[in-house]
Motif scaffolding. Structure first.
Motif, PDB file in Angstrom:
ATOM      1  N   THR A 533     101.369  52.303 -45.318  1.00 56.21           N
ATOM      2  CA  THR A 533     102.026  51.773 -44.132  1.00 56.21           C
ATOM      3  C   THR A 533     100.982  51.702 -43.029  1.00 56.21           C
ATOM      4  O   THR A 533     100.409  52.731 -42.650  1.00 56.21           O
ATOM      5  N   VAL A 534     100.736  50.512 -42.537  1.00 55.71           N
ATOM      6  CA  VAL A 534      99.704  50.327 -41.514  1.00 55.71           C
ATOM      7  C   VAL A 534     100.330  49.676 -40.289  1.00 55.71           C
ATOM      8  O   VAL A 534     100.953  48.617 -40.377  1.00 55.71           O
ATOM      9  N   ILE A 535     100.182  50.346 -39.159  1.00 52.67           N
ATOM     10  CA  ILE A 535     100.604  49.768 -37.886  1.00 52.67           C
ATOM     11  C   ILE A 535      99.357  49.604 -37.035  1.00 52.67           C
ATOM     12  O   ILE A 535      98.599  50.559 -36.825  1.00 52.67           O
ATOM     13  N   ILE A 536      99.147  48.396 -36.555  1.00 54.81           N
ATOM     14  CA  ILE A 536      97.938  48.128 -35.792  1.00 54.81           C
ATOM     15  C   ILE A 536      98.288  47.555 -34.421  1.00 54.81           C
ATOM     16  O   ILE A 536      99.164  46.708 -34.284  1.00 54.81           O
ATOM     17  N   ILE A 537      97.634  48.099 -33.417  1.00 58.19           N
ATOM     18  CA  ILE A 537      97.720  47.563 -32.060  1.00 58.19           C
ATOM     19  C   ILE A 537      96.335  47.034 -31.733  1.00 58.19           C
ATOM     20  O   ILE A 537      95.355  47.787 -31.750  1.00 58.19           O
ATOM     21  N   SER A 538      96.242  45.759 -31.459  1.00 56.43           N
ATOM     22  CA  SER A 538      94.922  45.186 -31.223  1.00 56.43           C
ATOM     23  C   SER A 538      95.032  43.888 -30.445  1.00 56.43           C
ATOM     24  O   SER A 538      96.034  43.171 -30.543  1.00 56.43           O
ATOM     25  N   HIS A 539      93.986  43.643 -29.649  1.00 48.72           N
ATOM     26  CA  HIS A 539      93.871  42.340 -28.984  1.00 48.72           C
ATOM     27  C   HIS A 539      92.907  41.433 -29.750  1.00 48.72           C
ATOM     28  O   HIS A 539      92.602  40.330 -29.309  1.00 48.72           O
ATOM     29  N   SER A 540      92.423  41.942 -30.889  1.00 50.62           N
ATOM     30  CA  SER A 540      91.505  41.168 -31.715  1.00 50.62           C
ATOM     31  C   SER A 540      92.306  40.196 -32.596  1.00 50.62           C
ATOM     32  O   SER A 540      93.182  40.619 -33.363  1.00 50.62           O
ATOM     33  N   ILE A 541      92.010  38.912 -32.477  1.00 53.92           N
ATOM     34  CA  ILE A 541      92.729  37.898 -33.257  1.00 53.92           C
ATOM     35  C   ILE A 541      92.605  38.165 -34.750  1.00 53.92           C
ATOM     36  O   ILE A 541      93.579  38.050 -35.505  1.00 53.92           O
ATOM     37  N   SER A 542      91.408  38.566 -35.180  1.00 56.05           N
ATOM     38  CA  SER A 542      91.189  38.783 -36.612  1.00 56.05           C
ATOM     39  C   SER A 542      92.069  39.906 -37.141  1.00 56.05           C
ATOM     40  O   SER A 542      92.536  39.853 -38.281  1.00 56.05           O
ATOM     41  N   GLN A 543      92.309  40.926 -36.336  1.00 50.73           N
ATOM     42  CA  GLN A 543      93.155  42.035 -36.781  1.00 50.73           C
ATOM     43  C   GLN A 543      94.619  41.609 -36.820  1.00 50.73           C
ATOM     44  O   GLN A 543      95.366  41.956 -37.736  1.00 50.73           O
ATOM     45  N   ILE A 544      95.036  40.828 -35.815  1.00 47.45           N
ATOM     46  CA  ILE A 544      96.446  40.446 -35.719  1.00 47.45           C
ATOM     47  C   ILE A 544      96.836  39.467 -36.822  1.00 47.45           C
ATOM     48  O   ILE A 544      97.888  39.584 -37.460  1.00 47.45           O
ATOM     49  N   ILE A 545      95.990  38.458 -37.035  1.00 43.95           N
ATOM     50  CA  ILE A 545      96.308  37.398 -38.003  1.00 43.95           C
ATOM     51  C   ILE A 545      96.448  37.953 -39.414  1.00 43.95           C
ATOM     52  O   ILE A 545      97.198  37.425 -40.242  1.00 43.95           O
ATOM     53  N   ASP A 546      95.739  39.029 -39.719  1.00 36.16           N
ATOM     54  CA  ASP A 546      95.817  39.636 -41.046  1.00 36.16           C
ATOM     55  C   ASP A 546      97.130  40.348 -41.302  1.00 36.16           C
ATOM     56  O   ASP A 546      97.416  40.755 -42.430  1.00 36.16           O
ATOM     57  N   ALA A 547      97.932  40.571 -40.252  1.00 40.24           N
ATOM     58  CA  ALA A 547      99.170  41.342 -40.393  1.00 40.24           C
ATOM     59  C   ALA A 547     100.200  40.584 -41.221  1.00 40.24           C
ATOM     60  O   ALA A 547     100.226  39.343 -41.260  1.00 40.24           O
ATOM     61  N   ASP A 548     101.064  41.342 -41.866  1.00 42.48           N
ATOM     62  CA  ASP A 548     102.175  40.754 -42.609  1.00 42.48           C
ATOM     63  C   ASP A 548     103.357  40.482 -41.685  1.00 42.48           C
ATOM     64  O   ASP A 548     104.106  39.526 -41.875  1.00 42.48           O
ATOM     65  N   VAL A 549     103.529  41.385 -40.721  1.00 47.50           N
ATOM     66  CA  VAL A 549     104.642  41.267 -39.774  1.00 47.50           C
ATOM     67  C   VAL A 549     104.106  41.507 -38.367  1.00 47.50           C
ATOM     68  O   VAL A 549     103.283  42.396 -38.154  1.00 47.50           O
TER      69      VAL A 549
END
Length: 597
Positions: A533-549
């Motif tokens: 389970t991965v929850i990410i908070i980021s302003h980096s586009i590369s990190q956000i776009i990789d998310a499933d939800v």
């Protein structure tokens, strides 16, 4: 808090050392008896010398005998008193040191159990809390010292001296007995008068300590804006308040001390006059020696009075600081709640249902939050600063409890989980991670204290910090606080790799890293994300776009949620953030540069 409550609170810390108390009490009794020897010897000596001088059969051999006996007795008494005083101070100080250690350790262990809300309160800011604890331990340990090393011996000696005065002459004893309560009453009035100012002084000292720590922590900002004078003026204002408080305190103290000194001298004069009168009228049992005898005994009676103000000051400090200290030590409402549930395996499915949350300062951070966070998927929280992203992570890690609603993990209420068990299964990488005093290896081992050296090396390699560590003179034994901000961030990431938990919270994990390091860490994090389970908070586009939800938050509300591409197509806060991030990175120009290259 009064004295009875103070000693009741200190008692559990003194009880383990009752053998030291017993030794101190025995030595106190012996020392108090020895303190009366000078008066008794002087009484006998004066009478013996007077009788010898007036005798028609005066002989130097008799005088020499008297002087020899006096010398032996007094020198022997001084040697014995020195040994007793040494032992009394040693055992008393040993007890004070042990009690001080236990007090400090107890409050530290207690603070470690407190919920995060406790540390968010303004009165518990770092500097203020540290001062409250330090002053509390210091004043309470001085109370133990004052009672067992100073006060108890003095009052035991005073009581014995008063008994001897009554045995010698009731009238002289009554004079001494009459003076003592007057002195005590003046001291009591002085303490009452100073109590409010002492309480204010505690507040000023806490504010002063916090201000100094704030200056040290913010020194770069202060200097870069040339605001040294502003910060200096802030501290000057606090210093002036401290000075004014101290001057008022000293003024009142000097006033009452003058009155007490006068009362003491009046008592001495009355004892001398009364004893001399009784000698002149040839009162039974009265002799010239009794004049010095009573004066010295009266000195022993008022001896604790001369030190009473210092001890009383310390006692009042202890009463003031004990309130803050024991409010921490005995607090139960601030203790972090913990359930007892342990699961055989944490899968990592979170469900947040109609959750509201308000910080201790009254700011409402979340409004009716609903989320389903599934294991094996990457969930991104997106939003402007203050939208509530980090607050949700804090709730999921049980740093805080929601005002209403429910949070479940694998179908079980989060509040039912054993807190320590829960956090053993969660790894967090923050935007700014704390580096502890110690070596690099010790800091990485914080993720798993039982890990081997080889596992530490592997974690460092995954965090792309291994090569840089090996270039240092002491390599993994180097001090961790000597690393740069980006290197320290990789140490924090290495901790997470070493812990290897089924749930990972990433709050701006690459914010302090350069572009190349960010790409390296992203690859490492991508590897560890699998089946977790991965929850990410980021302003980096590369990190956000990789998310499933994606959950897009605004002002504590969930504005949008779903697949990143679908949410983007709908427009709204998520699209605004992605577009703004692309423009700030000048992606189009970067793309053309890459194509031309």
């Amino acid at each position: 808090m009064n004295l009875i409550q103070l000693f009741k609170n200190i008692k559990p810390f003194v009880k383990p050392y009752r053998w030291l108390v017993l030794i101190t009490l025995i030595l106190t009794l012996i020392g108090s008896l020895m303190a009366q020897v000078n008066a008794i010897v002087l009484d006998r000596t004066v009478d013996a010398v007077n009788a010898l001088v007036q005798s028609p059969n005066f002989a130097w051999s008799k005088a020499a005998k008297i002087l020899t006996i006096i010398t032996i007795v007094l020198l022997g008494k001084e040697i014995l008193s020195a040994l007793i005083t040494f032992a009394q101070n040693y055992f008393g100080e040993r007890m004070r040191i042990f009690v001080s250690r236990d007090l400090a350790q107890s409050v530290i262990e207690k603070v470690l159990t407190f919920r995060m809300a406790f540390f968010s309160q303004s009165e518990n800011e770092t500097g203020k809390l540290q001062t409250r604890i330090d002053q509390g331990v210091s004043s309470l340990s001085r109370t133990v010292q004052n009672f067992f090393i100073d006060l108890l011996p003095l009052f035991t000696s005073a009581l014995l001296a008063l008994i001897l005065m009554f045995m010698a002459n009731v009238y002289v004893g009554l004079v001494a007995l009459f003076i003592v309560p007057i002195y005590f009453y003046i001291t009591y009035r002085q303490a009452r008068r100073l109590k409010g100012w002492r309480r204010d002084m505690r507040h000023y000292l806490e504010t002063k300590s916090h201000g100094i720590m704030n200056i040290i922590e913010s020194i770069n900002v202060i200097k870069s804006f040339n605001r040294e004078r502003i910060e200096g003026d802030k501290q000057l204002n606090i210093q002036n308040q401290v000075t004014e408080n101290q001057m008022k305190t000293r003024q009142v103290s000097f006033y009452y001390n003058g009155i007490k000194s006068f009362v003491k001298q009046v008592g001495t004069v009355l004892v001398i006059i009364l004893t001399a009168y009784l000698v002149l009228i040839d009162y039974p049992g009265m002799s010239i020696g009794k004049i010095m005898y009573h004066v010295m005994l009266f000195s022993n009676v008022v001896a604790p009075i001369t030190q009473l103000q210092r001890i009383f000051d310390d006692m009042n400090d202890a009463l003031i600081y004990a309130e803050g200290f024991f409010s921490i030590l005995h607090s139960e409402k601030d203790v972090e709640p913990s359930g007892s549930y342990h699961s055989d395996k944490v899968i990592g499915n979170f469900k947040i249902d109609h959750v509201d949350f308000t910080y201790p300062n009254g700011k409402k951070a979340l409004h009716d939050i609903n989320m389903n966070i599934e294991s094996g998927k990457i969930t991104a929280f997106v939003g402007l600063s203050g939208a509530g992203k980090s607050t949700i992570v804090n709730l999921l890690d049980k740093f805080y409890e929601p005002d209403c609603g429910s949070i479940t993990l694998d179908g079980v209420e989060l509040c039912d989980y054993d807190t320590q068990f829960l956090r053993e299964n969660i790894g967090i990488v923050l935007q700014k991670n704390h580096i502890f005093d110690g070596s690099i290896e010790e800091n990485i081992l914080y993720g798993n204290p039982n890990a081997t050296h080889e596992q530490v090396l592997d974690a460092a390699k995954k965090a792309y910090i291994y090569d840089q560590i090996m270039e240092l003179p002491k390599q993994f034994d180097s001090k961790a606080d000597q690393l740069s901000g980006g290197q320290q961030q990789r140490i924090a990431i290495a901790r997470m790799f070493l812990k290897n938990p089924p749930i990972i919270f990433l709050d701006e994990p690459t914010a302090s890293l350069d572009a190349i390091a960010t790409e390296q860490i992203k690859n490492s994090i991508d590897a560890i994300k699998q089946n977790r389970t991965v929850i990410i908070i980021s302003h980096s586009i590369s990190q956000i776009i990789d998310a499933d939800v994606v959950y897009a938050l605004k002002d504590g509300h969930v504005e949008q949620s779903g697949n990143p591409d679908d949410v983007y197509k709908k427009g709204g806060i998520y699209k605004d953030i992605i577009d703004a991030s692309a423009r700030s990175l000048n992606i189009e120009k970067i793309a053309r540069t890459i194509e031309e290259g």
